[in-house]
Scaffold this motif. Structure first.
Motif, short mmCIF file in Angstrom:
data_model
loop_
_atom_site.label_atom_id
_atom_site.label_comp_id
_atom_site.label_asym_id
_atom_site.label_seq_id
_atom_site.Cartn_x
_atom_site.Cartn_y
_atom_site.Cartn_z
N GLU A 51 8.85 8.31 147.18
CA GLU A 51 9.26 8.80 145.86
C GLU A 51 8.38 8.27 144.75
O GLU A 51 8.03 8.99 143.83
CB GLU A 51 10.73 8.38 145.62
CG GLU A 51 11.26 8.77 144.26
CD GLU A 51 12.16 10.00 144.31
OE1 GLU A 51 12.91 10.15 145.29
OE2 GLU A 51 12.11 10.81 143.36
N TYR A 52 8.03 6.98 144.79
CA TYR A 52 7.37 6.35 143.65
C TYR A 52 5.92 5.92 143.90
O TYR A 52 5.26 5.45 142.99
CB TYR A 52 8.17 5.13 143.20
CG TYR A 52 9.56 5.49 142.73
CD1 TYR A 52 10.67 5.25 143.54
CD2 TYR A 52 9.76 6.12 141.51
CE1 TYR A 52 11.95 5.61 143.12
CE2 TYR A 52 11.03 6.48 141.08
CZ TYR A 52 12.11 6.23 141.90
OH TYR A 52 13.37 6.59 141.50
N TYR A 86 22.30 10.02 130.76
CA TYR A 86 21.16 9.37 131.42
C TYR A 86 21.42 7.89 131.64
O TYR A 86 20.62 7.03 131.27
CB TYR A 86 19.87 9.58 130.63
CG TYR A 86 19.61 11.03 130.35
CD1 TYR A 86 19.67 11.54 129.06
CD2 TYR A 86 19.36 11.92 131.39
CE1 TYR A 86 19.47 12.89 128.81
CE2 TYR A 86 19.16 13.27 131.14
CZ TYR A 86 19.21 13.75 129.85
OH TYR A 86 19.01 15.07 129.60
N ARG A 92 17.72 18.58 140.51
CA ARG A 92 16.88 17.44 140.17
C ARG A 92 17.14 17.08 138.70
O ARG A 92 17.29 17.96 137.85
CB ARG A 92 15.41 17.78 140.42
CG ARG A 92 15.12 17.90 141.92
CD ARG A 92 13.72 18.40 142.19
NE ARG A 92 12.68 17.46 141.85
CZ ARG A 92 12.35 16.37 142.55
NH1 ARG A 92 13.02 16.09 143.64
NH2 ARG A 92 11.36 15.59 142.17
N PRO A 100 16.39 13.90 135.45
CA PRO A 100 15.46 12.84 135.05
C PRO A 100 15.74 11.55 135.82
O PRO A 100 16.89 11.14 135.96
CB PRO A 100 15.74 12.66 133.55
CG PRO A 100 16.24 13.99 133.11
CD PRO A 100 17.02 14.53 134.27
N ASP A 101 14.68 10.94 136.31
CA ASP A 101 14.80 9.70 137.05
C ASP A 101 15.03 8.55 136.08
O ASP A 101 14.23 8.33 135.17
CB ASP A 101 13.52 9.47 137.87
CG ASP A 101 13.69 8.37 138.90
OD1 ASP A 101 14.61 7.52 138.74
OD2 ASP A 101 12.91 8.35 139.86
N LEU A 160 11.28 13.66 137.56
CA LEU A 160 12.56 14.13 138.07
C LEU A 160 12.81 13.57 139.46
O LEU A 160 11.88 13.26 140.21
CB LEU A 160 12.57 15.66 138.14
CG LEU A 160 12.40 16.41 136.82
CD1 LEU A 160 12.49 17.91 137.05
CD2 LEU A 160 13.44 15.97 135.79
N THR A 161 14.07 13.45 139.80
CA THR A 161 14.44 13.02 141.14
C THR A 161 15.71 13.75 141.55
O THR A 161 16.45 14.23 140.68
CB THR A 161 14.63 11.49 141.17
OG1 THR A 161 14.77 11.07 142.53
CG2 THR A 161 15.88 11.07 140.42
N LEU A 162 15.96 13.80 142.85
CA LEU A 162 17.18 14.45 143.32
C LEU A 162 18.38 13.67 142.81
O LEU A 162 18.43 12.44 142.91
CB LEU A 162 17.20 14.49 144.85
CG LEU A 162 18.49 14.95 145.51
CD1 LEU A 162 18.83 16.38 145.12
CD2 LEU A 162 18.37 14.84 147.03
#
Lengths: 442, 321, 248
Positions: free
Chosen positions: A163-164, B134, C9, C11-12, C33-35
């Motif tokens: 992922e990162y 968020y 997805r 925002p991370d 973005l992330t799941l």
């Protein structure tokens, strides 16, 4: 007349159905040619079957491309004392793995699969060229793909890298934060492209780990003092992938390698210089298989080739007793034991002391082959961690400083210094930190 | 349109959740601003319960004992009936496990605009609300129009005291709509006793994602032992099975208010803050200086929690021995 | 048991988030973005249901950044089909997204629709109850265990304080998953890459969803207020703990 077989506790791990116990015949009274040999002197052992093993799991392993050499083991046991995991009480080594496979262990669901650090010490001594550095990754990849019992810590690490782009799960955008405290300009090539002499592959630990950041900042200063034009990939750099390849994710390795190769391809440079031996190994030996051929050196090689310029810059003394830990992936895997030593020898007033197990016989720190992220797992299967064993050795040779040149090692050894109760007795420093300490700043 | 506000009372096992009074307090303010009154929709509650809602102008008691146990389907239908009867400008629902089954359903079925994660609201010509999104990193102010609308409000953001008052409000009874019966409540399962009661601890050492792995929790446990404290955790660690549910602090866990709350590697998402914000002294340790927890903590350190744990454990042991 | 999993997805939160020039939205340049982790749990629960009771798992998502990879990853984990919704335009908000999803799955054969209990960007409510209301299906949120039975499921709904409510729900139904029975499985990149070579994603046209009636006025980081008083070292921390009387 058969007597019941005597107990053999050392064979107790062998399932009875697979191995018939040795049985013997003994007469109560026996006189041969007038000599009375009653008692154990007339014990006769019956023939014992030794080939009736169920080799299903052995065959499954050796059918995997890369793992064929496991079948060549003839149990000479040279590898076991060479194996750092066995020395740390892990009951390990290729010979033992072979024997357990023979007796029916499914290696794909066994701790035998995950304790190897791919240090290559066994390969060095094996007369039959059984190559764990090929066998383990092949078996691990199969286990991961099949969803067998893979240690959770490892899967979490794969997830973060996927992922990162780094095993810490840190934001990729923060990969250049370390440059702020370096005290010198660091050219970030994507923002500021220009032909450079060195494309410095910084690596995850240098970029994100607090002690790695110390070394990264020191490296930036040393390269600058050396007058080297260098640049870094900045946030476009991703994990080199070598440990992931060895720990069972060749697909992840490919993805990372393809990315890094594409990034390298964007810039003009004379050579890549790596902070760490794992990246060095990957770029030198594995990336070419994916179409990425680049001149590459480990930083100790690059700097020791420039000792003429470097030595005069080392003006401040470093009067400490220093020993050096050979990183497996610069030493055994790539044959260089001299470069780091030449650098240490150039340091004024440094008193150098070799470790007992040095150079080709170097004892692994435990970080390779995925071991960096398996400390919890290793603790369950070993008496101590490899890094703890090594730290005690360093103290035994009377060192005040343990010098290293692999980014995995500083954190491992500092941790081990504390966990072995030697806090304050041994300092762990990256060689580049020592060089930096000997230079005038500014 | 009237400025009336309808508050959805949340109750389990015959007792009101604190959020009911927080909403009531907020509701009264919003109603006053709009020149309206405050009603409470009490679904499945009896006259006696209604007596506890003194701060309301009136109580709409929908249905009877058949609705006493929370049921997403029948309560959502009951709420819709209450809204039709009361025609409020604003419906206030708690952003809770129950509220989630009610607010979005009501909004979708009636077409009312709905703002979730609310930490603030104003009722002027138009209704505006502030949603904390968020993971607590951003506040988004939204305009919901003139009304009617629904607000899902985060618990622990408004004073419950404002929603308490003596006296019994007038109770209007509404029949519950016919049950569709597709969702059936079976039973309530209480958490297992026997583990540490973190709500009774004087000091809590809480770990968040920053701890990294299940094995590393040991470091926090050593510190907790040295301090005579207990280890608590945020939801992700509980979901991952690293600690039992009895250690969970947060919206879907337990509310705690120890003398000292040491938050290690906790980012500070609103769901967690909700569970510990009334602690006496909150000390946060996180490597991210922008972590939202630093907005709520009284003291903080931008540091590696492992280093801090080790050093602190040592220092505390030294002082003892 | 045929299960549809709705995935998105978001925002991370590992990243620092910043507001863009308009003052009303996140700076897209800086966004990663992330799941949605709860959607990952929903997928895991769906896969566990399939392993227990047979049937098919279909992962559904709206076209967008790295959505292809997300859907291939779902296939690598064991989902049978992956549907990518195209042509729905810019979908801003959970309610318009719910409308797009509802129209795509309306009329398809399924027993369960699973999705995450919530997402960090749920400004206008949660996906599960909204989709359920649009399709007139029963819905339960905050679900932690789903057991299939004939024509229905029994499940656990989590309240606060560790209290759990056991419910029975007739199928078809929509569930908002809080946590799967086990940590979401890892899909090896090696396998995802294999799938990317061998499988193709199904695409389906999506109708543009309308807004949910909310207009964003502004977006700001929360006020830090007094903020935490920063300590410079463990010594200060020890002194602080002592002053609070918790060191014996």
């Amino acid at each position: 007349m058969s007597e019941p077989t005597p107990p053999r506790p050392d064979l107790d791990f062998a399932p009875r159905e697979r191995v018939k116990r040795q049985s013997y015949v003994e007469s109560e009274s026996a006189v041969v040619e007038g000599i009375d040999i009653s008692g154990q002197w007339n014990r006769m052992f019956e023939p014992r079957e030794i080939t009736g093993y169920d080799l299903t799991y052995m065959d499954k392993l050796t059918a995997l491309p890369g793992a064929e050499s496991m079948a060549w083991c003839y149990q000479c046991a040279q590898c076991v004392p060479a194996c750092p995991v066995d020395t740390a009480g892990g009951d390990y080594g290729p010979r033992k793995i072979y024997r357990r496979l023979q007796l029916g262990t499914d290696i794909f669901d066994h701790s035998d699969l995950w304790l190897c650090t791919t240090c290559q010490n066994c390969v060095r001594v094996c007369p039959k060229e059984v190559d764990m550095v090929q066998i383990m990754p092949a078996a691990r990849a199969a286990a991961v793909l099949e969803g067998r019992s893979v240690p959770g810590e490892l899967l979490e690490m794969f997830q973060k890298v996927a992922e990162y782009g780094n095993p810490m799960g840190e934001s990729p955008r923060k990969r250049v934060r370390w440059t702020r405290g370096a005290g010198v300009e660091v050219r970030i090539l994507p923002k500021d492209p220009a032909p450079v002499e060195v494309l410095w592959f910084v690596g995850d630990y240098y970029a994100y780990h607090p002690r790695g950041v110390d070394a990264a900042q020191a490296m930036a200063r040393v390269l600058t003092r050396l007058g080297v034009e260098f640049g870094i990939l900045g946030v476009d750099e991703r994990c080199d992938g070598d440990s992931q390849r060895l720990a069972g994710e060749p697909g992840l390795f490919e993805e990372l390698a393809e990315h890094n190769i594409a990034e390298f391809g964007k810039y003009e440079f004379e050579t890549i210089v790596c902070s760490g031996p794992h990246a060095y190994n990957a770029i030198k030996n594995e990336y070419p298989k994916l179409g990425g051929e680049f001149p590459v050196q480990h930083y100790t090689q690059f700097m020791s080739a420039r000792l003429e310029t470097l030595a005069p810059l080392l003006t401040k003394p470093f009067a400490r007793r220093v020993t050096f830990h050979d990183p497996c992936y610069l030493g055994r895997h790539n044959g260089d034991y001299g470069s780091p030593r030449r650098l240490l020898q150039a340091v004024p007033e440094l008193r150098f002391q070799e470790l007992f197990r040095c150079r080709e016989q170097g004892y692994c720190c435990g970080g390779g082959g995925g071991g960096m992220w398996l400390d919890g797992y290793a603790a369950e299967h070993q008496v101590e961690r490899l890094s703890e064993n090594r730290v005690r050795e360093a103290i035994q040779v009377g060192a005040e400083v343990l010098a290293v040149c692999c980014p995995y090692e500083v954190s491992r050894f500092e941790d081990a210094v504390k966990s072995t109760g030697n806090d304050g007795k041994l300092e762990v420093l990256d060689i580049v930190e020592i060089l930096d300490a000997c230079m005038e700043q500014g | 349109m009237s400025g009336d506000v309808l508050v959805v009372a949340e109750h389990l096992g015959g007792a009101f959740a604190d959020v009911t009074f927080e909403l009531l307090g907020l509701g009264k303010k919003l109603a006053a601003a709009g020149g309206g009154s405050t009603a409470v929709a009490l679904i499945g509650g009896d006259e006696a319960m209604a007596g506890g809602l003194g701060a309301a102008d009136r109580v709409l008691a929908v249905g009877g004992p058949e609705l006493a146990d929370f049921n997403p389907e029948s309560w959502a239908a009951a709420l819709e009936a209450a809204v039709e009867a009361a025609r409020p400008r604003i419906v206030l629902v708690g952003y809770t496990a129950m509220g989630m089954d009610l607010a979005s359903t009501l909004a979708a079925r009636t077409g009312m605009p709905h703002a979730a994660f609310c930490v603030g609201a104003e009722a002027g010509e138009r209704v505006t609300a502030v949603s904390q999104l968020y993971g607590g990193k951003m506040n988004v102010t939204c305009d919901l129009g003139a009304g009617p609308c629904v607000l899902s409000v985060l618990a622990g953001n408004f004073p419950a005291d404002d929603g308490h008052a003596d006296g019994s409000p007038p109770v209007e009874k509404l029949p519950a709509p016919a049950a569709r019966g597709r969702v059936r409540f079976k039973r309530l399962i209480e958490p297992e006793a026997g583990d540490v009661d973190i709500t009774a601890q004087e000091v809590l050492v809480a770990v968040g994602r920053g701890i990294g792995s299940k094995d590393d929790i040991e470091v926090a446990e050593e510190l907790a032992e040295a301090l005579g404290a207990a280890v608590a955790a945020t939801r992700p660690l509980i979901d991952a099975g690293w600690l039992p549910k009895t250690r969970q602090v947060g919206k879907s866990g337990l509310k705690v208010s120890p003398k000292v709350y040491l938050a290690l590697g906790v980012s500070g998402a609103p769901e967690h803050i909700e569970g510990m914000k009334s602690s006496g002294t909150i000390i946060a340790v996180n490597t991210d200086r922008h972590a939202p927890i630093f907005n709520f903590a009284h003291y903080g350190m931008v540091a590696d929690l492992f280093d801090v744990c080790e050093e602190l454990t040592e220092a505390v042991e030294e002082r003892k021995g | 048991m045929n299960v549809i999993v709705l995935m998105k997805r978001i925002p991370d939160l590992v990243e620092d988030l910043e507001v863009d020039g308009s003052g009303k939205a996140l700076d897209a340049e800086l966004l990663k973005l992330t799941l949605n982790e709860f959607d990952d749990h929903a997928l895991e629960e769906a896969l566990l249901l399939k392993e227990a009771a047979g049937g098919e798992v279909t992962a559904v998502a709206l076209d967008g950044e790295e959505v292809d990879k997300m859907l291939f990853t779902a296939l690598a984990k064991g989902a049978d089909r992956a549907l990518k919704i195209e042509g729905a335009g810019a979908v801003d908000g959970t309610v318009p997204l719910a409308r797009v999803f509802a129209e795509v799955i309306r009329g398809r054969p399924f027993d369960l629709v699973l999705t995450g209990v919530q997402a960090a960007d749920d400004r206008d409510g949660q996906l599960a109850p909204t989709v359920a209301a649009l399709l007139d299906l029963p819905c339960v949120e905050v679900v932690t265990a789903v057991h299939p039975e004939d024509g229905k499921v029994s499940l656990h709904k989590e309240y606060s304080g560790g209290v759990v409510g056991e419910f029975e729900v007739d199928l078809p139904a929509v569930l908002g998953i809080q946590a799967a029975r086990q940590t979401p499985r890892y899909a090896p990149v090696s396998k995802v890459r294999q799938i990317q070579q061998s499988a193709t994603l199904e695409t389906v046209a999506g109708a543009a969803g309308n807004g949910g009636g909310l207009t964003v006025v502004q977006m700001t980081p929360p006020e830090t207020g007094a903020g935490a008083q920063m300590l410079s070292g463990v010594d200060e921390l020890v002194a602080l703990l002592e002053s609070k009387g918790v060191l014996r």
